[in-house]
Design a protein around this motif. Structure first.
Motif, PDB file in Angstrom:
ATOM      1  N   VAL A  85      10.836 -23.408   5.433  1.00 14.54           N
ATOM      2  CA  VAL A  85      10.753 -21.874   5.001  1.00 14.54           C
ATOM      3  C   VAL A  85      12.158 -21.713   4.302  1.00 14.54           C
ATOM      4  O   VAL A  85      12.042 -21.066   3.357  1.00 14.54           O
ATOM      5  CB  VAL A  85      10.510 -21.213   5.941  1.00 14.54           C
ATOM      6  CG1 VAL A  85      10.800 -19.551   5.352  1.00 14.54           C
ATOM      7  CG2 VAL A  85       9.140 -21.264   6.520  1.00 14.54           C
ATOM      8  N   PHE A  86      13.179 -21.925   4.971  1.00 18.97           N
ATOM      9  CA  PHE A  86      14.425 -21.890   4.423  1.00 18.97           C
ATOM     10  C   PHE A  86      14.716 -22.480   2.992  1.00 18.97           C
ATOM     11  O   PHE A  86      15.203 -21.871   1.980  1.00 18.97           O
ATOM     12  CB  PHE A  86      15.575 -22.328   5.415  1.00 18.97           C
ATOM     13  CG  PHE A  86      17.040 -21.841   5.018  1.00 18.97           C
ATOM     14  CD1 PHE A  86      17.552 -20.716   4.862  1.00 18.97           C
ATOM     15  CD2 PHE A  86      17.968 -22.942   4.240  1.00 18.97           C
ATOM     16  CE1 PHE A  86      19.092 -20.328   4.667  1.00 18.97           C
ATOM     17  CE2 PHE A  86      18.924 -22.754   3.491  1.00 18.97           C
ATOM     18  CZ  PHE A  86      19.447 -21.573   3.977  1.00 18.97           C
ATOM     19  N   LEU A  87      14.392 -23.836   2.911  1.00 22.35           N
ATOM     20  CA  LEU A  87      14.552 -24.446   1.656  1.00 22.35           C
ATOM     21  C   LEU A  87      13.418 -23.960   0.442  1.00 22.35           C
ATOM     22  O   LEU A  87      13.996 -23.708  -0.587  1.00 22.35           O
ATOM     23  CB  LEU A  87      14.300 -25.882   1.907  1.00 22.35           C
ATOM     24  CG  LEU A  87      15.281 -26.634   2.608  1.00 22.35           C
ATOM     25  CD1 LEU A  87      15.002 -28.040   3.184  1.00 22.35           C
ATOM     26  CD2 LEU A  87      16.717 -26.748   1.837  1.00 22.35           C
ATOM     27  N   LEU A  88      12.419 -23.772   1.066  1.00 21.59           N
ATOM     28  CA  LEU A  88      11.439 -23.318  -0.266  1.00 21.59           C
ATOM     29  C   LEU A  88      11.893 -21.752  -0.872  1.00 21.59           C
ATOM     30  O   LEU A  88      11.706 -21.344  -1.782  1.00 21.59           O
ATOM     31  CB  LEU A  88       9.955 -23.186   0.422  1.00 21.59           C
ATOM     32  CG  LEU A  88       9.363 -24.444   0.689  1.00 21.59           C
ATOM     33  CD1 LEU A  88       7.929 -24.243   1.260  1.00 21.59           C
ATOM     34  CD2 LEU A  88       9.040 -25.542  -0.604  1.00 21.59           C
ATOM     35  N   ARG A  89      12.467 -20.867   0.102  1.00 22.46           N
ATOM     36  CA  ARG A  89      12.701 -19.558  -0.160  1.00 22.46           C
ATOM     37  C   ARG A  89      14.234 -19.591  -0.944  1.00 22.46           C
ATOM     38  O   ARG A  89      14.393 -18.980  -2.011  1.00 22.46           O
ATOM     39  CB  ARG A  89      12.667 -18.518   0.991  1.00 22.46           C
ATOM     40  CG  ARG A  89      13.031 -17.245   0.483  1.00 22.46           C
ATOM     41  CD  ARG A  89      11.998 -16.481  -0.399  1.00 22.46           C
ATOM     42  NE  ARG A  89      12.367 -15.195  -0.959  1.00 22.46           N
ATOM     43  CZ  ARG A  89      11.737 -14.751  -1.637  1.00 22.46           C
ATOM     44  NH1 ARG A  89      10.734 -15.116  -2.409  1.00 22.46           N
ATOM     45  NH2 ARG A  89      12.073 -13.442  -2.172  1.00 22.46           N
ATOM     46  N   GLU A  90      15.347 -20.079  -0.138  1.00 23.58           N
ATOM     47  CA  GLU A  90      16.317 -19.939  -0.547  1.00 23.58           C
ATOM     48  C   GLU A  90      17.083 -21.024  -1.579  1.00 23.58           C
ATOM     49  O   GLU A  90      17.705 -20.698  -2.352  1.00 23.58           O
ATOM     50  CB  GLU A  90      17.594 -20.018   0.473  1.00 23.58           C
ATOM     51  CG  GLU A  90      17.317 -19.187   1.881  1.00 23.58           C
ATOM     52  CD  GLU A  90      17.634 -17.603   1.507  1.00 23.58           C
ATOM     53  OE1 GLU A  90      19.122 -17.662   1.293  1.00 23.58           O
ATOM     54  OE2 GLU A  90      16.839 -16.836   1.104  1.00 23.58           O
TER      55      GLU A  90
END
Length: 307
Positions: free
Chosen positions: A120-125
């Motif tokens: 989630v962190f990678l896909l968003r940030e």
């Protein structure tokens, strides 16, 4: 476009997502290949090929990471990601996020997160996906994904790596470092190192490695200044090269085979961390791999000879 053309256009993005989740070039390539097989075998075309492929490679990578984490807990010595010499995915609008997120320091920091938090962190940030696509990729509600992102940000905030903003200055410092290294210039090396610099290696129990992390500018400079000139006598070459978006170098034996990779963390005009990857399992994607044990034996014999 045909399915093949659509897939090939998105392949760099898919690899970049998978590599950041897994920290492994070989496993990322396998995840991308499996994504193609599922796309090719699907009887219908998705409304958004990018969303479908990104979700597929993310789910596959999460599954692989869950099993890989067990192996990493049993790993011999420090574990580092497989070195990546160039990121195939480029987005000028997110160049800073992409460069920072692929560094060794950032990938090691991501190890603090659960597989879902990491995705989630990678896909968003990093890749700026919207929450609807992220929710589909990780098979969670949008509200759950927002909570996962909050937790991930909290874990990442304090330890998030900071790098010198000026890329040219960073490269110039690295050039001076490798010049001093080749010349065995201990004083010159020490001037470029942070006072609390760390030299740490990943051999995985399959290559010669330091017994422990070497800490301190004087100790690190003396060790490196003593070792490399002898390696040069054995026709080992040092090729400066960007590694995971940061300054680094490839070391090759006399036959041109990969011996090890250096990756440098630079901050405040000093080298903060020097990571060396020697585990042959992590170097095979770069080309033929040297026998590090044989080079070490020859190194020891050379050092014992009277000068």
């Amino acid at each position: 476009m045909s399915k093949v053309e659509e897939f090939e256009e998105l392949r760099p993005l898919l690899f970049s997502i998978a590599y950041r989740i897994l920290g492994s070039v070989s496993e990322a390539e396998d995840a991308v290949q499996e994504t193609w097989l599922r796309f090719d075998g699907s009887p219908t075309r998705p409304a958004s090929t990018k969303a479908f492929l990104s979700a597929t490679v993310t789910r596959l990578s999460i599954d692989v990471l869950r099993s890989a984490r067990v192996r990493r807990e049993e790993y011999v010595g420090p574990w580092f990601p497989e070195p990546l010499l160039s990121d195939p995915y480029q987005d000028p609008a997110r160049s800073v996020e992409l460069a920072d997120s692929v560094s060794m320091a950032a990938l090691l920091l991501l190890e603090r997160l659960s597989p879902l938090e990491r995705a989630v962190f990678l896909l968003r940030e990093v890749f700026a996906f919207d929450f609807q696509d992220i929710a589909e990729a990780v098979d969670r509600s949008e509200a759950a994904c927002r909570q996962l992102l909050v937790r991930a940000r909290r874990h990442m905030h304090d330890g998030r790596p900071r790098f010198a903003a000026d890329r040219q200055e960073r490269q110039e410092l690295a050039t001076r470092f490798f010049d001093a290294l080749k010349n065995g210039d201990v004083g010159g090396l020490q001037d470029l190192l942070a006072a609390d610099v760390q030299l740490v290696g990943d051999g995985g129990g399959k290559a010669p490695n330091f017994a422990r992390t070497i800490v301190g500018a004087e100790k690190v400079a003396r060790l490196l200044g003593a070792v490399l000139p002898t390696l040069l006598e054995l026709d080992v070459t040092c090729e400066p090269h960007e590694v995971n978006g940061q300054p680094g170098a490839l070391f090759r034996d006399r036959d041109g085979r990969i011996l090890q990779v250096f990756a440098l963390d630079v901050l405040d005009d000093r080298i903060q961390t020097i990571r060396t990857v020697l585990n042959p399992d992590k170097l095979g994607h770069l080309g033929p791999v040297a026998d590090a044990w044989a080079v070490t034996r020859e190194f020891q014999q050379t050092r014992r000879r009277p000068r």
